[in-house]
Design a protein around this motif. Structure first.
Motif, PDB file in Angstrom:
ATOM      1  N   GLY A 134      -8.072 -13.933  -5.368  1.00 38.12           N
ATOM      2  CA  GLY A 134      -8.286 -15.199  -4.673  1.00 38.12           C
ATOM      3  C   GLY A 134      -7.709 -15.174  -3.271  1.00 38.12           C
ATOM      4  N   VAL A 135      -8.262 -16.017  -2.424  1.00 34.85           N
ATOM      5  CA  VAL A 135      -7.755 -16.131  -1.050  1.00 34.85           C
ATOM      6  C   VAL A 135      -7.353 -17.565  -0.735  1.00 34.85           C
ATOM      7  N   ASP A 136      -7.265 -18.424  -1.752  1.00 34.37           N
ATOM      8  CA  ASP A 136      -6.889 -19.803  -1.510  1.00 34.37           C
ATOM      9  C   ASP A 136      -5.465 -19.919  -0.983  1.00 34.37           C
ATOM     10  N   HIS A 137      -4.612 -18.942  -1.293  1.00 32.23           N
ATOM     11  CA  HIS A 137      -3.253 -18.972  -0.766  1.00 32.23           C
ATOM     12  C   HIS A 137      -3.251 -18.728   0.738  1.00 32.23           C
TER      13      HIS A 137
ATOM     14  N   SER B 163      -9.872  -9.718   3.458  1.00 36.23           N
ATOM     15  CA  SER B 163     -10.363  -8.951   2.317  1.00 36.23           C
ATOM     16  C   SER B 163      -9.532  -9.307   1.094  1.00 36.23           C
ATOM     17  N   ARG B 164     -10.165  -9.343  -0.075  1.00 37.25           N
ATOM     18  CA  ARG B 164      -9.443  -9.658  -1.299  1.00 37.25           C
ATOM     19  C   ARG B 164      -9.426  -8.453  -2.232  1.00 37.25           C
ATOM     20  N   LEU B 165      -8.471  -8.433  -3.129  1.00 40.56           N
ATOM     21  CA  LEU B 165      -8.305  -7.326  -4.062  1.00 40.56           C
ATOM     22  C   LEU B 165      -9.125  -7.571  -5.327  1.00 40.56           C
ATOM     23  N   VAL B 166     -10.026  -6.651  -5.626  1.00 41.00           N
ATOM     24  CA  VAL B 166     -10.802  -6.709  -6.864  1.00 41.00           C
ATOM     25  C   VAL B 166     -10.393  -5.507  -7.707  1.00 41.00           C
ATOM     26  N   ASP B 167      -9.702  -5.783  -8.800  1.00 39.22           N
ATOM     27  CA  ASP B 167      -9.118  -4.733  -9.624  1.00 39.22           C
ATOM     28  C   ASP B 167      -9.565  -4.905 -11.075  1.00 39.22           C
ATOM     29  N   ARG B 168      -9.914  -3.815 -11.718  1.00 34.90           N
ATOM     30  CA  ARG B 168     -10.396  -3.882 -13.096  1.00 34.90           C
ATOM     31  C   ARG B 168      -9.349  -4.502 -14.022  1.00 34.90           C
ATOM     32  N   CYS B 169      -8.101  -4.103 -13.856  1.00 31.77           N
ATOM     33  CA  CYS B 169      -7.049  -4.611 -14.739  1.00 31.77           C
ATOM     34  C   CYS B 169      -6.814  -6.105 -14.520  1.00 31.77           C
ATOM     35  N   LEU B 170      -6.885  -6.538 -13.275  1.00 31.99           N
ATOM     36  CA  LEU B 170      -6.701  -7.964 -12.980  1.00 31.99           C
ATOM     37  C   LEU B 170      -7.813  -8.785 -13.628  1.00 31.99           C
ATOM     38  N   THR B 171      -9.055  -8.327 -13.466  1.00 30.47           N
ATOM     39  CA  THR B 171     -10.194  -9.033 -14.045  1.00 30.47           C
ATOM     40  C   THR B 171     -10.119  -9.018 -15.569  1.00 30.47           C
ATOM     41  N   GLN B 172      -9.769  -7.869 -16.134  1.00 34.78           N
ATOM     42  CA  GLN B 172      -9.663  -7.751 -17.581  1.00 34.78           C
ATOM     43  C   GLN B 172      -8.571  -8.662 -18.125  1.00 34.78           C
TER      44      GLN B 172
ATOM     45  N   LEU C 166      -3.291  -8.285  15.147  1.00 33.74           N
ATOM     46  CA  LEU C 166      -3.726  -8.163  13.755  1.00 33.74           C
ATOM     47  C   LEU C 166      -5.230  -7.914  13.691  1.00 33.74           C
ATOM     48  N   LYS C 167      -5.630  -6.896  12.902  1.00 30.71           N
ATOM     49  CA  LYS C 167      -7.042  -6.524  12.791  1.00 30.71           C
ATOM     50  C   LYS C 167      -7.669  -7.013  11.484  1.00 30.71           C
ATOM     51  N   ALA C 168      -6.862  -7.129  10.433  1.00 26.83           N
ATOM     52  CA  ALA C 168      -7.408  -7.570   9.148  1.00 26.83           C
ATOM     53  C   ALA C 168      -6.283  -8.100   8.271  1.00 26.83           C
ATOM     54  N   ILE C 169      -6.651  -9.051   7.386  1.00 28.57           N
ATOM     55  CA  ILE C 169      -5.721  -9.613   6.412  1.00 28.57           C
ATOM     56  C   ILE C 169      -6.205  -9.205   5.026  1.00 28.57           C
ATOM     57  N   LEU C 170      -5.339  -8.575   4.250  1.00 23.50           N
ATOM     58  CA  LEU C 170      -5.694  -8.068   2.932  1.00 23.50           C
ATOM     59  C   LEU C 170      -4.938  -8.854   1.873  1.00 23.50           C
ATOM     60  N   SER C 171      -5.663  -9.566   1.013  1.00 20.66           N
ATOM     61  CA  SER C 171      -5.034 -10.358  -0.037  1.00 20.66           C
ATOM     62  C   SER C 171      -4.670  -9.461  -1.210  1.00 20.66           C
ATOM     63  N   LEU C 172      -3.476  -9.663  -1.759  1.00 21.99           N
ATOM     64  CA  LEU C 172      -3.024  -8.876  -2.905  1.00 21.99           C
ATOM     65  C   LEU C 172      -3.630  -9.363  -4.219  1.00 21.99           C
TER      66      LEU C 172
ATOM     67  N   ALA D 153      -2.158  -6.733   7.593  1.00 21.23           N
ATOM     68  CA  ALA D 153      -1.217  -7.494   6.769  1.00 21.23           C
ATOM     69  C   ALA D 153      -1.710  -7.493   5.332  1.00 21.23           C
ATOM     70  N   LEU D 154      -0.887  -6.953   4.438  1.00 24.24           N
ATOM     71  CA  LEU D 154      -1.169  -6.940   3.008  1.00 24.24           C
ATOM     72  C   LEU D 154      -0.280  -8.012   2.389  1.00 24.24           C
ATOM     73  N   VAL D 155      -0.875  -9.115   1.930  1.00 21.67           N
ATOM     74  CA  VAL D 155      -0.059 -10.298   1.654  1.00 21.67           C
ATOM     75  C   VAL D 155      -0.415 -11.009   0.359  1.00 21.67           C
ATOM     76  N   TRP D 156       0.568 -11.738  -0.145  1.00 20.67           N
ATOM     77  CA  TRP D 156       0.377 -12.701  -1.222  1.00 20.67           C
ATOM     78  C   TRP D 156       1.275 -13.895  -0.937  1.00 20.67           C
ATOM     79  N   LYS D 157       0.657 -15.040  -0.684  1.00 25.75           N
ATOM     80  CA  LYS D 157       1.347 -16.286  -0.363  1.00 25.75           C
ATOM     81  C   LYS D 157       2.328 -16.115   0.797  1.00 25.75           C
ATOM     82  N   PRO D 158       1.844 -15.647   1.939  1.00 23.32           N
ATOM     83  CA  PRO D 158       2.735 -15.503   3.085  1.00 23.32           C
ATOM     84  C   PRO D 158       3.175 -16.872   3.603  1.00 23.32           C
ATOM     85  N   PRO D 159       4.325 -16.953   4.241  1.00 25.89           N
ATOM     86  CA  PRO D 159       4.759 -18.238   4.807  1.00 25.89           C
ATOM     87  C   PRO D 159       3.725 -18.775   5.786  1.00 25.89           C
ATOM     88  N   ALA D 160       3.498 -20.063   5.729  1.00 25.22           N
ATOM     89  CA  ALA D 160       2.528 -20.683   6.633  1.00 25.22           C
ATOM     90  C   ALA D 160       2.912 -20.401   8.081  1.00 25.22           C
TER      91      ALA D 160
END
Length: 266
Positions: free
Chosen positions: A69-72, A86-95, A60-66, A44-51
């Protein structure tokens, strides 16, 4: 192998195309229109999925945050805790986050709200410039995003400190860690930046008790989702980014005499 994409904020087409190029064997399924059999979903590749949605995926084998942060995800009481996240670490996002922080720090540091007010009055004045070495910046959260912002501010010669649950080592940045050091961190801070995730440990961390220090921050830049109690304390103790910093209230005593400027014909 089948992946479920869940996000109301991200475009589906770019993700579908990129994943097809890198992993042609992966079957891409966009929620909710293409979602039929929960048992078919492997990832599952997700951002703020419904509770409760992720709980319905039995294989399900893994949850990938878009996002970084994973607080959502942790906010979902039915999140399957045995599934790796797993969370997404992207240069552009950090920049982008660091650029946002740098922008607002410089806004307060150089009294840009006061300059904007003078410009609106068609006046030209000069405000005393503070040496960045004497401007104490405090960052709540020294993870991937906070750490990068702290390092960039230190490169501009600001007096930078950060607070986190565990000790961090960043060149030019003083590390405060643990609940017992939060008060000392706040007491030495002029501009406070919050990049903490919203978790059970951080919820309400900005409150009347934590800000009851001899010298509360004069300006704040909030990048974490605020709670109602946090927002109330923010109004009482600090200046939010939509308002000028306290120093602008005494502009006349800190500025050289302003001179009128002419209008430029359109």
């Amino acid at each position: 192998m089948k992946l479920l994409f869940v996000s109301k904020e991200d475009k589906i087409a770019p993700w579908r195309q990129s994943l097809a190029e890198e992993m042609p064997e992966l079957e891409f399924c966009a929620w909710p229109k293409e979602f039929n059999d929960p048992a078919e979903i492997d990832y599952a590749l997700v951002w703020k999925p419904p509770a409760g949605l992720l709980k319905t995926l039995p294989n399900l084998k893994a949850i990938l945050s878009l996002g970084a942060g994973v607080d959502h995800l942790s906010a979902d009481p039915d999140l399957p805790r045995h599934i790796p996240v797993s969370r997404l670490v992207d240069r552009c996002l950090t920049q982008g986050m660091s650029e946002y922080v740098l922008y607002w720090v410089l806004h307060y540091h150089r009294d840009m709200a006061a300059y904007a007010a003078m410009a609106a009055r068609h006046e030209w004045g000069q405000i005393r410039q503070v040496d960045p070495r004497h401007r104490r910046i405090g960052i709540l959260g020294l993870g991937e995003l906070g750490g990068d912002a702290a390092a960039k501010l230190a490169m501009l010669d600001f007096d930078v400190a950060g607070w986190s649950r565990t000790e961090k080592s960043i060149p030019g940045v003083t590390s405060f860690f643990g609940e017992d050091r939060l008060g000392a961190f706040l007491a030495r801070t002029d501009i406070l930046i919050c990049i903490l995730p919203m978790t059970t440990h951080t919820r309400g961390i900005i409150n009347a008790d934590t800000l009851a220090c001899p010298r509360a921050p004069s300006s704040s830049i909030a990048r974490a989702a605020p709670t109602s109690s946090t927002t109330t304390c923010w109004r009482h103790w600090t200046r939010v980014i939509s308002a000028p910093p306290p120093s602008t209230s005494s502009t006349k005593s800190r500025c050289r005499p302003a001179t009128p400027t002419g209008r430029i014909p359109r």
